[in-house]
Scaffold this motif. Structure first.
Motif, PDB file in Angstrom:
ATOM      1  N   ILE A 124       2.012   4.561  -0.256  1.00 47.88           N
ATOM      2  CA  ILE A 124       1.887   3.127  -0.548  1.00 47.88           C
ATOM      3  C   ILE A 124       3.149   2.389  -0.108  1.00 47.88           C
ATOM      4  O   ILE A 124       3.084   1.319   0.500  1.00 47.88           O
ATOM      5  N   LYS A 125       4.301   2.973  -0.405  1.00 47.21           N
ATOM      6  CA  LYS A 125       5.557   2.370   0.066  1.00 47.21           C
ATOM      7  C   LYS A 125       5.549   2.250   1.596  1.00 47.21           C
ATOM      8  O   LYS A 125       5.868   1.184   2.150  1.00 47.21           O
ATOM      9  N   LEU A 146       8.374  -3.370  -2.884  1.00 50.96           N
ATOM     10  CA  LEU A 146       7.191  -3.679  -2.058  1.00 50.96           C
ATOM     11  C   LEU A 146       7.189  -5.126  -1.578  1.00 50.96           C
ATOM     12  O   LEU A 146       6.264  -5.545  -0.884  1.00 50.96           O
ATOM     13  N   PRO A 158       1.926  -4.837   7.020  1.00 48.04           N
ATOM     14  CA  PRO A 158       0.783  -5.263   7.827  1.00 48.04           C
ATOM     15  C   PRO A 158       0.742  -6.771   8.056  1.00 48.04           C
ATOM     16  O   PRO A 158       0.224  -7.230   9.080  1.00 48.04           O
ATOM     17  N   ALA A 159       1.272  -7.551   7.087  1.00 47.77           N
ATOM     18  CA  ALA A 159       1.204  -9.007   7.229  1.00 47.77           C
ATOM     19  C   ALA A 159       2.401  -9.542   8.012  1.00 47.77           C
ATOM     20  O   ALA A 159       2.434 -10.722   8.354  1.00 47.77           O
ATOM     21  N   THR A 212       5.982 -12.821   5.412  1.00 50.84           N
ATOM     22  CA  THR A 212       4.720 -13.486   5.068  1.00 50.84           C
ATOM     23  C   THR A 212       4.644 -13.703   3.564  1.00 50.84           C
ATOM     24  O   THR A 212       4.927 -12.794   2.783  1.00 50.84           O
ATOM     25  N   ALA A 213       4.258 -14.921   3.173  1.00 51.91           N
ATOM     26  CA  ALA A 213       4.038 -15.198   1.747  1.00 51.91           C
ATOM     27  C   ALA A 213       2.563 -15.012   1.433  1.00 51.91           C
ATOM     28  O   ALA A 213       1.709 -15.529   2.160  1.00 51.91           O
ATOM     29  N   VAL A 214       2.257 -14.250   0.395  1.00 53.17           N
ATOM     30  CA  VAL A 214       0.851 -14.005   0.046  1.00 53.17           C
ATOM     31  C   VAL A 214       0.605 -14.334  -1.428  1.00 53.17           C
ATOM     32  O   VAL A 214       1.505 -14.243  -2.259  1.00 53.17           O
ATOM     33  N   ALA A 273       3.049   2.113   3.591  1.00 53.37           N
ATOM     34  CA  ALA A 273       2.028   1.181   4.089  1.00 53.37           C
ATOM     35  C   ALA A 273       2.478  -0.264   3.926  1.00 53.37           C
ATOM     36  O   ALA A 273       2.260  -1.092   4.797  1.00 53.37           O
ATOM     37  N   LEU A 274       3.108  -0.583   2.790  1.00 54.60           N
ATOM     38  CA  LEU A 274       3.435  -1.982   2.506  1.00 54.60           C
ATOM     39  C   LEU A 274       4.844  -2.356   2.958  1.00 54.60           C
ATOM     40  O   LEU A 274       5.153  -3.534   3.129  1.00 54.60           O
ATOM     41  N   VAL A 309       6.153 -10.579   1.530  1.00 57.04           N
ATOM     42  CA  VAL A 309       5.935  -9.160   1.780  1.00 57.04           C
ATOM     43  C   VAL A 309       6.252  -8.816   3.233  1.00 57.04           C
ATOM     44  O   VAL A 309       6.684  -9.670   4.022  1.00 57.04           O
ATOM     45  N   GLY A 310       6.002  -7.553   3.554  1.00 61.44           N
ATOM     46  CA  GLY A 310       6.244  -7.100   4.925  1.00 61.44           C
ATOM     47  C   GLY A 310       5.054  -6.325   5.430  1.00 61.44           C
ATOM     48  O   GLY A 310       3.919  -6.628   5.093  1.00 61.44           O
TER      49      GLY A 310
END
Lengths: 462, 462
Positions: free
Chosen positions: A446-447, A207, A174-175, A179-181, A449-450, A171-172
Motif C-alpha cells: 500500500i505504501k 501516504l 498514481p495521481a 495532487t489534492a484529492v 502504491a500510494l 497525495v502522490g
C-alpha cells in the motif's frame, strides 16, 4: 548558501512561508518522543492554504526531497521527527474551523485547529467533538487524525477514526505528487469504494498530507457526569477492578488509572488539591443521565470494592473530581519536567489488564527502571512511563530494554504495541514483531502504491 | 466434459466440496440485485475451512480463473454475481461461532455465520452484536463485512465497520495468491500500521476472501425500548420531522420511514396487524433507559407533531410496535414478491432529507415509475424502491433511468450513491460520478497493489 530546495520553494510560495533559520528548523524538527532519532531538515514551509501544500509537495517531489508534515509536535513516537535533508511542512497555521453544520452534526476543519479550540467552537452550537487525548489543549486535529488519537472518553465514545467522515489530502503516486484529492463522505453512512479516508487516518503522514478534515459531531452531553474514585494498594488489584467493570457490562465514559508517582508530579507542578493516600487510583466517570446513571455509578463503586479497593466513593464534590481528572491529564508533562520519560502505549484485551500490569512491574524491577503508570484502563490501554535521570546513559539503555520487553509482553497477551500514539520511530521494531508477515507485505504494498517514491515521511511506521 | 479447473480442484479438495452441477451453479451465481448482469460460472467450491479457501484460491490463481466469494447471496448490488468462467467460493458452510469472550466483549466467527444466529449466540452471554440489516435473518457476517452492512440501529450504534476489530483473509498480490493473513487487532484500540482490516470491510470481495472475523460486542441492552409512531400526509413532511429530530440533538436507536405501499405489502404477505391510515409513517425507537428515555421519547413525538404529523404517539402496546418494525424489515421481500424491484441506497446529509425525498418524487413522476420508499431516515439513508411489472421492458428502462437520476440528485446534495448495500455492479457508474477523479486513481492503485492479477471479484466496484 542558499539550497536548491529554498530557491525552488521561493519561486512558488510567498517568502514568509519559507524558512531555513536553524533555530526554527530545530524547533520544528521533533515531537515529544524521548530518544527518537532526529534528522537535519533543509527547510520548513509554514503553509496557510492547501494550494501552498500542493506547491511545496510538487517542489519536493521534483527534487526528490522527503516531506515531513507536522502539527503541534505533541506526538510521542517520533512520527513528526525530521529526516535528513527533508522539507518540514508545518500545518499549524492552517487553523480555521471552516464550517460547523448543526443540522448535519458535522464540521469541516483545517488540520492545524487545536483539539480544545474545536471543542469550544462546536460547543457554541450545542455540539460536541468527543476525542480527548491528554494533549487536547495543544495537539491539532490534523495530528490527531494522522495518529488516530484516542483519549479518555474512547471507552464509550470511540477514537478519532470514529469521527472522521472524509478528508482532503495532497497525495502522490498514481495521481501525481502534489495532487489534492477529496476522500470519504459527508454523510452518516457510505460505502462508495474503498475506505481510503479511513486508511489515511493513523497513517502518520506516510501516504500524503492531510489538508482538511470533515468530522462527525455529537449533540452536547446533558447534565453533569458522576465521578467514582477507587483507591488500591497495588496495580494488579486496580486491574482486577477494571476487568470486573467490563465483565459486568458497565460502560463508564472514562475509566482511568493513575499511580501515586503521577498524581504527586501533577500536584506538585500545578498545586492541585489532590491527595495520594494510596498507591493507585482508579477514576471513573459515568455520564448516563438520570436514575440509570446513578445506578451505573453505584455499580462501578461496588465493582471497585469487590476487587479489593481500600475505599471507593462517588465524588460529591465537582471541584475535587475535576482536580483528579486534571491531574490525570497533566501527569505526562508533569513527569517530563523532571527528566526523560519513555512512554509506552500498549493495549491488551480487557481481561488481560491485571496480567499486563503484573508483567509491567516485573519487567521494570528486572531492569531496575523506575516506572510511573497512567492508563486508559477501561480500554486495556496502558501507559507505563519509564523515568530516568538526564544524562544517565546506563539508565537509558535499561529503560529501552524494558520498553521492548513490555511490547513483547503485550503482544504475548494478544495485544498491540500502540493503541493511540502511533508507530513513528519508536515502535517500528515492535510493529514488525506484532504483525503477521503477510500483513506486513500488504502494508508495504500500500505504501509503494500510494507513495512509490517514498517521499512522504520516509522511515516512519514501516 | 471435465474442465481443467475441476480437475485441478479435485486434486486438492475433498470431492463433496466441489460442484459443477448447472442448477447449483445457477443458484449460487447471483444475489438479489434486480437486472444486474450474471455471468456463467465454471465451478463452485463450498469451503469448510480456511485451508480449503487457500487451496481453491491457489488453483484459481494458477489457472487465471476469477474468484467470486459469496455468503447467503442477499446482496442488492450484484456484488456476488458470477462473472464468466469464474470459480464461485461459497462460504456459507463456514458457519461456526469460534469464540465468545464476555470478559473482552469480543467474539470470533467464521464468515458464514448468519447475523441473527450470532445475535442469539452472544445474547446467551449477556452480549449484543448491534448491526441489524433488514436481511439479518438470512445474511452472513462475512457478507455483512464485505459490504459494510448497516441496518436500523446504525443511527445510534454504528455500522459493521464499527464492530470489526480484525479479520483473517486469503489474499493475493505481494504475499502470493492463497496466502492467509491476520489483519487488525483484538483490542479495543490499536494503531499498529495501516488499517488494512478496515480497508477490507466494504471492499466486496475485490481484495481477498475473508475467512474469519473478530468482532467487538456490547453489553446486552437493558429494559424495553419505547416506540414512537408518527403519521404524515407527505414524504417531505416526514423528512422535515427527521431533520428536526437531528437538529434537536435527539438520538433514537432507530428512526425509520415507511410509506403506505411498503406497509401494505408487508401486511398482506404476513397478515401483520398494522394499519396504513396515512401516506407515510415514521417509526422511532428510544432505548435510553429510565426517566431520560421517557423524556427523549416525548421529545421525538413532539418533533413529529411540530413537523406537521397527522398524529404522533408513543406506542404503549409492544405487540403493535413490534409488528410495525416487522413490517419495516419485511417491506423489501414483500414487494419483491410482486415483481422486479430496483433498490436505491442513497445517503444524504441529514438536513437534506426533505429535499432528497422531494427529488425522489419528482424523478419518479417524470419517468412514470411507481416507487415505494423505505428509509433509515435518521441516517439520511433512503431506499426508494422502483416497482415494475415482470416482463415490461419499457418500464424497466424508465426505472433504470430514474435510478441513475436519483444517484445524481444524491451526489448533488453532497450525498453518496451507496450507504450500505455496496457498489457491486449497479452503482459503478454512480461511483465514478461521485468520487473525485484523484480518489478513483488511488482506489485503482490499491486494487492493483493487493490484487495485481485482478482475480478477486473482477469488474465489481471499480
Amino acid at each position: 548558501m542558499t539550497s536548491v530546495l529554498l530557491t525552488a520553494l521561493d519561486r512558488v510560495l510567498p517568502a514568509d512561508r519559507i524558512t531555513s533559520d536553524p533555530d526554527v528548523l530545530r524547533a520544528l524538527s521533533s515531537d515529544e518522543a524521548e530518544w527518537a532519532p532526529v534528522g537535519a531538515a533543509t527547510a520548513a514551509v509554514r503553509a496557510r492554504a492547501e494550494s501552498e501544500v500542493q506547491a511545496a509537495v510538487r517542489v519536493a517531489a521534483e527534487l526528490g526531497t522527503p516531506i515531513v508534515a507536522r502539527g503541534a509536535g505533541t506526538g510521542l513516537s517520533g512520527g513528526a521527527n525530521a529526516v535528513d535533508g527533508c522539507l518540514l511542512l508545518d500545518l499549524s497555521r492552517m487553523n480555521a474551523v471552516v464550517q460547523i453544520n448543526p443540522d448535519d452534526l458535522t464540521c469541516v476543519v483545517q488540520p492545524g485547529v487545536v483539539n480544545n479550540d474545536l471543542k469550544a467552537a462546536v460547543a457554541e452550537h450545542g455540539l460536541w467533538y468527543p476525542p480527548d487525548p491528554a494533549s487536547a489543549p495543544w495537539s491539532t486535529i490534523g495530528g490527531n487524525t494522522a495518529t488516530n488519537a484516542g483519549g479518555l472518553c474512547c471507552l464509550k465514545y470511540g477514537v478519532t477514526r470514529d469521527y472522521v467522515l472524509g478528508l482532503r489530502a495532497v497525495v502522490g503516486g498514481p495521481a501525481g505528487y502534489g495532487t489534492a484529492v477529496w476522500l470519504g463522505r459527508r454523510t452518516a453512512k457510505g460505502v462508495a469504494g474503498y475506505d481510503i479516508a479511513g486508511l489515511m487516518v493513523g497513517s502518520e503522514g506516510t501516504l500524503g498530507v492531510i489538508t482538511e478534515i470533515t468530522l462527525r459531531l455529537r449533540p452536547a452531553p446533558v447534565g453533569v457526569p458522576r465521578t467514582i474514585v477507587g483507591a488500591f494498594t497495588t496495580l494488579v488489584d486496580a486491574g482486577r477492578a477494571v476487568a470486573l467493570v467490563t465483565r459486568l457490562g458497565l460502560t463508564p465514559s472514562a475509566l482511568e488509572l493513575l499511580d501515586r508517582t503521577c498524581l504527586n508530579a501533577a500536584r506538585d507542578w500545578k498545586n492541585l488539591d489532590v491527595e495520594a493516600d494510596a498507591a493507585v487510583l482508579l477514576l471513573a466517570r459515568v455520564d448516563t443521565p438520570g436514575d440509570s446513571g446513578e445506578a451505573e455509578a453505584a455499580a462501578v463503586a461496588d465493582a471497585f470494592e469487590r476487587s479489593g479497593a481500600l475505599w471507593a466513593a462517588l465524588s460529591t464534590d465537582d471541584v475535587e473530581a475535576e482536580a483528579l481528572f486534571e491531574a490525570r491529564r497533566l501527569a505526562y508533562p508533569a513527569l517530563e519536567r523532571l527528566g526523560p520519560v519513555l512512554t509506552e502505549d500498549i493495549c491488551v484485551p480487557r481481561s488481560k489488564v491485571p496480567d499486563m500490569l503484573a508483567a509491567i512491574e516485573r519487567i521494570a524491577a528486572e531492569h531496575r527502571v523506575q516506572i510511573a503508570t497512567i492508563a486508559h484502563a477501561g480500554d486495556g490501554n496502558l501507559h507505563p512511563l519509564m523515568l530516568s535521570e538526564p544524562g544517565d546513559d546506563a539508565a537509558r539503555i535499561r529503560a529501552q530494554q524494558a520498553f521492548e520487553q513490555m511490547l513483547d509482553a503485550a503482544i504475548g497477551f494478544g495485544g498491540t504495541v500502540t493503541a493511540e500514539h502511533g508507530v513513528g520511530l519508536l515502535k517500528r521494531g515492535g510493529l514488525r514483531r506484532e504483525l503477521d508477515p503477510g500483513s506486513l507485505l500488504l502494508q508495504q504494498a500500500i505504501k509503494d502504491a500510494l507513495d512509490p517514491r517514498h517521499l512522504f515521511n520516509p522511515g516512519k511506521v514501516l
